[in-house]
Scaffold this motif. Structure first.
Motif, mmCIF file in Angstrom:
data_model
loop_
_atom_site.group_PDB
_atom_site.id
_atom_site.type_symbol
_atom_site.label_atom_id
_atom_site.label_comp_id
_atom_site.label_asym_id
_atom_site.label_seq_id
_atom_site.Cartn_x
_atom_site.Cartn_y
_atom_site.Cartn_z
ATOM 1 N N GLN A 25 1.107 11.924 3.070
ATOM 2 C CA GLN A 25 0.655 12.869 4.073
ATOM 3 C C GLN A 25 1.190 14.246 3.717
ATOM 4 O O GLN A 25 2.404 14.474 3.741
ATOM 5 N N GLN A 62 -4.271 -3.894 10.779
ATOM 6 C CA GLN A 62 -3.302 -2.925 11.254
ATOM 7 C C GLN A 62 -2.506 -2.332 10.099
ATOM 8 O O GLN A 62 -2.045 -3.047 9.225
ATOM 9 N N PHE A 63 -2.378 -1.020 10.109
ATOM 10 C CA PHE A 63 -1.507 -0.321 9.184
ATOM 11 C C PHE A 63 -0.397 0.323 9.997
ATOM 12 O O PHE A 63 -0.660 1.210 10.795
ATOM 13 N N TYR A 64 0.826 -0.145 9.767
ATOM 14 C CA TYR A 64 1.965 0.427 10.470
ATOM 15 C C TYR A 64 2.744 1.310 9.504
ATOM 16 O O TYR A 64 3.273 0.823 8.505
ATOM 17 N N PHE A 65 2.795 2.580 9.821
ATOM 18 C CA PHE A 65 3.479 3.545 8.974
ATOM 19 C C PHE A 65 4.935 3.660 9.417
ATOM 20 O O PHE A 65 5.205 3.874 10.583
ATOM 21 N N TYR A 119 4.346 7.107 2.258
ATOM 22 C CA TYR A 119 4.554 5.912 3.072
ATOM 23 C C TYR A 119 4.246 4.659 2.258
ATOM 24 O O TYR A 119 3.203 4.571 1.602
ATOM 25 N N SER A 124 0.561 18.512 7.888
ATOM 26 C CA SER A 124 -0.459 18.759 8.913
ATOM 27 C C SER A 124 -1.810 18.122 8.608
ATOM 28 O O SER A 124 -2.752 18.276 9.380
ATOM 29 N N GLN A 125 -1.919 17.382 7.502
ATOM 30 C CA GLN A 125 -3.165 16.693 7.205
ATOM 31 C C GLN A 125 -3.057 15.214 7.559
ATOM 32 O O GLN A 125 -1.963 14.691 7.780
ATOM 33 N N GLY A 126 -4.169 14.515 7.590
ATOM 34 C CA GLY A 126 -4.147 13.080 7.784
ATOM 35 C C GLY A 126 -3.644 12.381 6.533
ATOM 36 O O GLY A 126 -3.792 12.886 5.426
ATOM 37 N N PRO A 127 -3.027 11.213 6.681
ATOM 38 C CA PRO A 127 -2.561 10.477 5.502
ATOM 39 C C PRO A 127 -3.703 10.175 4.535
ATOM 40 O O PRO A 127 -4.855 10.005 4.942
ATOM 41 N N TYR A 163 -4.858 7.765 1.165
ATOM 42 C CA TYR A 163 -4.598 6.563 0.385
ATOM 43 C C TYR A 163 -4.269 6.930 -1.061
ATOM 44 O O TYR A 163 -4.891 7.832 -1.652
ATOM 45 N N TYR A 200 0.506 5.424 0.872
ATOM 46 C CA TYR A 200 -0.243 6.557 1.386
ATOM 47 C C TYR A 200 0.667 7.783 1.324
ATOM 48 O O TYR A 200 1.893 7.657 1.276
ATOM 49 N N TYR A 216 0.843 -1.195 0.000
ATOM 50 C CA TYR A 216 0.000 0.000 0.000
ATOM 51 C C TYR A 216 0.881 1.248 0.000
ATOM 52 O O TYR A 216 1.963 1.258 0.583
#
Lengths: 110, 117
Positions: free
Chosen positions: A38, A97-100, A87, A41-44, A46, A36, A34
């Motif tokens: 960011q 679970q998504f581990y960045f 990422y 200051s915003q959310g990641p 997709y 992603y 996957y």
């Protein structure tokens, strides 16, 4: 989930293709790749994902090597708005679970 | 769709105070995640829920942190008592997870920036 390795930073000229690499040498057969990003200051957000075939959508292309140990995210015509941290994540298709990791900080230069 | 809604967007509090962060996931999503982001540690998964049930809370740093999801449309992350090292941006994300339709797309809120003095 398999660990990923990405370069900490990259630059790309505006209008050119940005190629962001990711190594995931311990990936297993059931794990997807996957991507992603960011923006500051915003959310990641997709971007794209794939298992073993190359994928393309309106945002980017994902190229996965035949042995699946690495992949490349391609932004075909980078713009200034593509400046962000990207990422690469691998996880089981049933895993939630998504581990960045630390990602790659891409700077698009005018 | 309004997206994932988090509140407050910014919170400044003093050490020892209780902090409650709130999240409303996207309607119809059955998975909810809480992340914390700092410069030093990046994005850390704290806990995630599936169908309102906590599945994995191994990322919760210590007993001062707790999270609840009383129903499908609301979750809270509570810190009591808060400490300066808890200062971070806390993100909530939701997803619709199923074996047959697993796009793996997480939808993130805009985050809650917490400053503990």
């Amino acid at each position: 989930d398999a660990k990923t390795t990405q370069p900490p930073s990259m630059d790309c000229a505006e209008g050119r293709a940005a190629n962001l690499p990711c190594n995931h040498s311990t990936i297993s057969g059931n794990e997807y790749v996957y991507w992603y990003r960011q923006i500051h200051s915003q959310g990641p957000q997709y971007i794209i994902h794939g298992l073993k075939n190359n994928e393309t959508n309106e945002m980017a292309s994902l190229i996965i090597t035949e042995d699946r140990k690495s992949s490349t995210l391609i932004l075909p015509h980078a713009t200034l708005r593509d400046t962000a941290v990207y990422y690469c994540i691998v996880r089981y298709y049933t895993g939630n679970q998504f581990y960045f990791g630390t990602g790659t900080s891409l700077t698009v230069i005018p | 769709d309004a997206g994932v809604i988090q509140s407050p967007r910014h919170e400044v509090t003093e050490m020892g105070q209780e902090v409650t962060l709130r999240c409303k996931p996207i309607s119809g999503h059955n998975s909810l995640f809480w992340y914390r982001q700092t410069m030093m540690r990046g994005l850390e998964l704290l806990i995630y829920f599936n169908n309102n049930v906590p599945i994995d809370d191994s990322g919760m740093p210590e007993d001062r942190f707790s999270a609840k999801m009383p129903n499908a449309s609301f979750s809270t992350l509570k810190i009591q008592p808060s400490e300066p090292r808890d200062s971070a941006v806390y993100f909530c994300a939701s997803s619709s997870m199923s074996l047959s339709l697993n796009t793996g797309e997480l939808f993130f809120g805009e985050g809650s920036r917490l400053t503990v003095l």
